[in-house]
Motif scaffolding. Structure first.
Motif, PDB file in Angstrom:
ATOM      1  N   ALA A 232       2.734   3.703   8.455  1.00 27.78           N
ATOM      2  CA  ALA A 232       4.142   4.082   8.305  1.00 27.78           C
ATOM      3  C   ALA A 232       4.412   4.587   6.897  1.00 27.78           C
ATOM      4  CB  ALA A 232       5.048   2.894   8.611  1.00 27.78           C
ATOM      5  N   LYS A 233       5.061   5.728   6.817  1.00 20.77           N
ATOM      6  CA  LYS A 233       5.509   6.212   5.511  1.00 20.77           C
ATOM      7  C   LYS A 233       6.662   5.340   5.005  1.00 20.77           C
ATOM      8  CE  LYS A 233       4.308   9.355   3.563  1.00 20.77           C
ATOM      9  NZ  LYS A 233       3.366   9.510   2.431  1.00 20.77           N
ATOM     10  N   VAL A 234       7.511   4.889   5.936  1.00 18.66           N
ATOM     11  CA  VAL A 234       8.651   4.031   5.595  1.00 18.66           C
ATOM     12  C   VAL A 234       8.805   2.971   6.668  1.00 18.66           C
ATOM     13  CG1 VAL A 234      11.182   3.936   5.403  1.00 18.66           C
ATOM     14  CG2 VAL A 234       9.923   5.785   4.290  1.00 18.66           C
ATOM     15  N   ALA A 242      12.574 -12.576   6.314  1.00 20.22           N
ATOM     16  CA  ALA A 242      11.657 -12.200   5.239  1.00 20.22           C
ATOM     17  C   ALA A 242      10.205 -12.214   5.694  1.00 20.22           C
ATOM     18  CB  ALA A 242      11.844 -13.141   4.048  1.00 20.22           C
ATOM     19  N   ASP A 243       9.833 -13.149   6.562  1.00 19.25           N
ATOM     20  CA  ASP A 243       8.448 -13.191   7.050  1.00 19.25           C
ATOM     21  C   ASP A 243       8.118 -11.941   7.866  1.00 19.25           C
ATOM     22  OD1 ASP A 243       7.981 -15.634   5.852  1.00 19.25           O
ATOM     23  OD2 ASP A 243       8.409 -16.799   7.653  1.00 19.25           O
ATOM     24  N   ALA A 244       9.073 -11.502   8.674  1.00 18.03           N
ATOM     25  CA  ALA A 244       8.858 -10.288   9.465  1.00 18.03           C
ATOM     26  C   ALA A 244       8.713  -9.074   8.552  1.00 18.03           C
ATOM     27  CB  ALA A 244      10.005 -10.090  10.441  1.00 18.03           C
ATOM     28  N   MET A 245       9.465  -9.040   7.468  1.00 19.25           N
ATOM     29  CA  MET A 245       9.322  -7.955   6.507  1.00 19.25           C
ATOM     30  C   MET A 245       7.941  -7.985   5.870  1.00 19.25           C
ATOM     31  SD  MET A 245      13.019  -7.990   4.548  1.00 19.25           S
ATOM     32  CE  MET A 245      14.561  -8.217   5.444  1.00 19.25           C
ATOM     33  N   SER A 246       7.510  -9.171   5.464  1.00 15.66           N
ATOM     34  CA  SER A 246       6.209  -9.314   4.814  1.00 15.66           C
ATOM     35  C   SER A 246       5.071  -8.828   5.700  1.00 15.66           C
ATOM     36  CB  SER A 246       5.970 -10.782   4.448  1.00 15.66           C
ATOM     37  OG  SER A 246       7.001 -11.284   3.622  1.00 15.66           O
ATOM     38  N   ALA A 247       5.219  -9.034   7.004  1.00 12.32           N
ATOM     39  CA  ALA A 247       4.159  -8.675   7.949  1.00 12.32           C
ATOM     40  C   ALA A 247       3.974  -7.175   8.115  1.00 12.32           C
ATOM     41  CB  ALA A 247       4.449  -9.307   9.308  1.00 12.32           C
ATOM     42  N   THR A 248       4.918  -6.376   7.608  1.00  4.71           N
ATOM     43  CA  THR A 248       4.808  -4.924   7.770  1.00  4.71           C
ATOM     44  C   THR A 248       4.127  -4.228   6.600  1.00  4.71           C
ATOM     45  OG1 THR A 248       6.931  -4.386   6.692  1.00  4.71           O
ATOM     46  CG2 THR A 248       6.989  -4.944   9.053  1.00  4.71           C
ATOM     47  N   ILE A 249       3.977  -4.907   5.473  1.00  2.98           N
ATOM     48  CA  ILE A 249       3.535  -4.232   4.245  1.00  2.98           C
ATOM     49  C   ILE A 249       2.163  -3.590   4.398  1.00  2.98           C
ATOM     50  CG2 ILE A 249       2.922  -4.601   1.824  1.00  2.98           C
ATOM     51  CD1 ILE A 249       5.205  -6.723   1.788  1.00  2.98           C
ATOM     52  N   ASP A 250       1.231  -4.292   5.027  1.00  2.00           N
ATOM     53  CA  ASP A 250      -0.102  -3.722   5.220  1.00  2.00           C
ATOM     54  C   ASP A 250      -0.124  -2.651   6.298  1.00  2.00           C
ATOM     55  OD1 ASP A 250      -1.287  -5.192   3.210  1.00  2.00           O
ATOM     56  OD2 ASP A 250      -1.835  -6.855   4.534  1.00  2.00           O
ATOM     57  N   GLY A 251       1.009  -2.412   6.933  1.00  2.00           N
ATOM     58  CA  GLY A 251       1.113  -1.330   7.897  1.00  2.00           C
ATOM     59  C   GLY A 251       1.591  -0.023   7.289  1.00  2.00           C
ATOM     60  N   LEU A 252       1.897  -0.051   5.982  1.00  2.03           N
ATOM     61  CA  LEU A 252       2.329   1.169   5.297  1.00  2.03           C
ATOM     62  C   LEU A 252       1.138   2.072   5.001  1.00  2.03           C
ATOM     63  CD1 LEU A 252       4.786  -0.401   2.699  1.00  2.03           C
ATOM     64  CD2 LEU A 252       5.441   0.971   4.690  1.00  2.03           C
ATOM     65  N   ARG A 255       1.300   5.313  -0.544  1.00  2.00           N
ATOM     66  CA  ARG A 255       2.604   5.597  -1.147  1.00  2.00           C
ATOM     67  C   ARG A 255       3.762   5.351  -0.172  1.00  2.00           C
ATOM     68  NH1 ARG A 255       1.732   7.273  -6.132  1.00  2.00           N
ATOM     69  NH2 ARG A 255      -0.225   8.343  -6.608  1.00  2.00           N
ATOM     70  N   GLY A 256       3.534   4.489   0.784  1.00  2.00           N
ATOM     71  CA  GLY A 256       4.592   4.113   1.704  1.00  2.00           C
ATOM     72  C   GLY A 256       5.550   3.125   1.067  1.00  2.00           C
ATOM     73  N   GLU A 257       6.718   2.988   1.685  1.00  2.00           N
ATOM     74  CA  GLU A 257       7.710   2.083   1.113  1.00  2.00           C
ATOM     75  C   GLU A 257       8.360   1.223   2.189  1.00  2.00           C
ATOM     76  OE1 GLU A 257      10.503   4.544  -0.998  1.00  2.00           O
ATOM     77  OE2 GLU A 257      11.384   5.369   0.818  1.00  2.00           O
ATOM     78  N   LEU A 258       8.555  -0.030   1.829  1.00  3.28           N
ATOM     79  CA  LEU A 258       9.333  -0.970   2.633  1.00  3.28           C
ATOM     80  C   LEU A 258      10.723  -1.036   2.024  1.00  3.28           C
ATOM     81  CD1 LEU A 258       9.803  -3.307   4.677  1.00  3.28           C
ATOM     82  CD2 LEU A 258       8.812  -4.848   2.960  1.00  3.28           C
ATOM     83  N   ILE A 259      11.740  -0.699   2.823  1.00  6.10           N
ATOM     84  CA  ILE A 259      13.121  -0.724   2.357  1.00  6.10           C
ATOM     85  C   ILE A 259      13.834  -1.873   3.039  1.00  6.10           C
ATOM     86  CG2 ILE A 259      15.258   0.575   2.097  1.00  6.10           C
ATOM     87  CD1 ILE A 259      13.630   3.136   2.559  1.00  6.10           C
ATOM     88  N   ILE A 276      -0.734  -2.407  -5.197  1.00  3.96           N
ATOM     89  CA  ILE A 276      -1.580  -1.513  -5.985  1.00  3.96           C
ATOM     90  C   ILE A 276      -2.462  -0.657  -5.087  1.00  3.96           C
ATOM     91  CG2 ILE A 276      -3.505  -1.430  -7.627  1.00  3.96           C
ATOM     92  CD1 ILE A 276      -2.245  -4.001  -8.887  1.00  3.96           C
ATOM     93  N   MET A 277      -3.080  -1.282  -4.078  1.00  5.03           N
ATOM     94  CA  MET A 277      -3.943  -0.545  -3.156  1.00  5.03           C
ATOM     95  C   MET A 277      -3.072   0.338  -2.256  1.00  5.03           C
ATOM     96  SD  MET A 277      -6.885  -1.514  -4.127  1.00  5.03           S
ATOM     97  CE  MET A 277      -7.957  -0.873  -2.815  1.00  5.03           C
ATOM     98  N   GLY A 278      -3.062   1.616  -2.523  1.00  7.26           N
ATOM     99  CA  GLY A 278      -2.248   2.542  -1.753  1.00  7.26           C
ATOM    100  C   GLY A 278      -0.930   2.891  -2.417  1.00  7.26           C
ATOM    101  N   SER A 279      -0.684   2.353  -3.606  1.00  8.76           N
ATOM    102  CA  SER A 279       0.535   2.684  -4.373  1.00  8.76           C
ATOM    103  C   SER A 279       1.794   2.476  -3.538  1.00  8.76           C
ATOM    104  CB  SER A 279       0.475   4.141  -4.872  1.00  8.76           C
ATOM    105  OG  SER A 279      -0.670   4.375  -5.648  1.00  8.76           O
ATOM    106  N   LYS A 280       1.910   1.305  -2.929  1.00  9.29           N
ATOM    107  CA  LYS A 280       3.051   1.012  -2.058  1.00  9.29           C
ATOM    108  C   LYS A 280       4.208   0.426  -2.861  1.00  9.29           C
ATOM    109  CE  LYS A 280      -0.336   0.046   1.517  1.00  9.29           C
ATOM    110  NZ  LYS A 280      -1.101  -1.035   2.172  1.00  9.29           N
ATOM    111  N   THR A 281       5.404   0.528  -2.323  1.00  9.56           N
ATOM    112  CA  THR A 281       6.574  -0.015  -2.990  1.00  9.56           C
ATOM    113  C   THR A 281       7.422  -0.822  -2.016  1.00  9.56           C
ATOM    114  OG1 THR A 281       7.913   1.960  -2.558  1.00  9.56           O
ATOM    115  CG2 THR A 281       6.694   1.908  -4.622  1.00  9.56           C
ATOM    116  N   VAL A 282       8.160  -1.773  -2.581  1.00  8.04           N
ATOM    117  CA  VAL A 282       9.124  -2.580  -1.833  1.00  8.04           C
ATOM    118  C   VAL A 282      10.433  -2.542  -2.618  1.00  8.04           C
ATOM    119  CG1 VAL A 282       9.702  -4.861  -0.928  1.00  8.04           C
ATOM    120  CG2 VAL A 282       7.313  -4.109  -0.956  1.00  8.04           C
TER     121      VAL A 282
END
Length: 339
Positions: A232-234, A242-252, A255-259, A276-282
């Protein structure tokens, strides 16, 4: 003297009761609005329970307000009596803090949220700053317009300002009061839309709303399922979990972002290595300014995006509030006046 009704909470955590108040006149650069509909937002509970600072009781909450201007104060320009208007979470700004001086009005240090800074829309009438007004498009009902002032503008603005481009994979976490709008906006913005929710029973609804893919978080590893689709890009996290949000991060994807827009006090769990791995942001996203509310309504009207609502008269406010709190509403409770 003429009076208007308001649904008032007398003390922290109390029930609503209908009271009669004298009709007031708007002050300088203010307007008075006859309320036709007001959304019942989960954030209202934070005011009722004094979870935000400086909440004053007795309290009249409500920040998804749709109605008509019935009186103008001095020095109000660009608005007329009879105009159909919406007031959302953005209920005015100070104009002098650093954020305002930078033009970032939604992050005003003294943001005036209706029901917090001044009496809100659980009433027959409200007085608001003219800067808070958004014009309701022709053909949009008050009941449809009301939730656009918070739920609508939050999801639309978050997606529109994200890094995603048409054709990118965008996931909406949660199919509820925010999420059912997020899926519609994402699809109409041209994203390849993934809906994520608990259980298979929401799949048909998600697909009808415009999702291309559905992930059942009860039976699938969300991150793995997203990666199988290309990453996912976004991820727009509307679910208040919050746990459900955390579970999506490795699905980015890279340079994907969790909003995060589902407001909860619990912490999202993420390691620096994951970012750091993949330059992801939250990061989080607040609501939107009056102009953004107006743009949200215009986009929704142009693209056939509908809020799924349940209506209740103002006098049934306690039942409507309880239904919202229980999660049984499908999907936004809206109070209406004149009943």
């Amino acid at each position: 003297m003429a009076t208007v009704r308001a649904a008032q909470v007398d003390s922290k955590g109390g029930d609503f009761r209908i009271v009669e108040n004298d009709v007031r006149e708007p002050g300088r650069r203010q307007v008075r609005i006859t309320v036709e509909a007001c959304g019942v937002c989960h954030s209202d509970a934070a005011f009722v329970h004094a979870a935000f600072p400086n909440v004053q009781f007795p309290l009249v909450t409500g920040h998804e307000i749709a109605g008509r201007i019935d009186a103008l104060g001095e020095d109000v320009e660009g608005w007329e009596v009879g105009d159909r208007v919406e007031v959302g979470w953005f209920g005015g700004n100070c104009g002098h803090c650093l954020a305002c001086r930078e033009g970032d009005f939604i992050n005003c240090a003294e943001l005036q949220v209706p029901g917090w800074a001044y009496p809100g829309g659980y009433a027959d009438s409200v007085i608001v700053p003219a800067t808070a007004l958004a014009r309701i498009p022709e053909g949009m009902s008050a009941v449809q317009a009301a939730p656009m002032g918070c739920a609508g503008v939050t999801t639309y603005s978050a997606l529109r300002s994200s890094i995603a481009k048409p054709g990118d994979l965008v996931a909406i976490l949660g199919i509820g009061g925010l999420g059912h709008l997020g899926v519609q906006f994402a699809a109409k913005l041209g994203f390849e839309t993934v809906a994520i929710a608990r259980g298979a029973d929401k799949k048909d609804t998600a697909l009808e709303l415009g999702a291309t893919h559905y992930i059942d978080s009860n039976s699938e590893n969300v991150a793995e399922a997203l990666q199988k689709l290309g990453g996912a890009k976004v991820v727009l996290a509307t679910a208040a979990n919050a746990d459900a949000m955390s579970a999506t991060i490795d699905g980015l994807t890279h340079r994907g972002e969790l909003i995060a827009i589902g407001a909860v006090p619990e912490a999202i769990q993420v390691s620096p290595t994951q970012l750091i791995m993949g330059s992801k942001t939250v990061h989080g996203h607040p609501s939107g300014t009056a102009q953004e509310v107006q743009e949200t309504m215009e986009f929704a009207q142009a693209h056939g995006i509908k809020v799924m609502t349940e209506e209740a008269p103002l006098g049934d406010v306690n039942d409507a509030f309880a239904k919202m709190m229980s999660g049984d509403a499908r999907y936004r409770m809206v109070l209406t006046t004149g009943n």
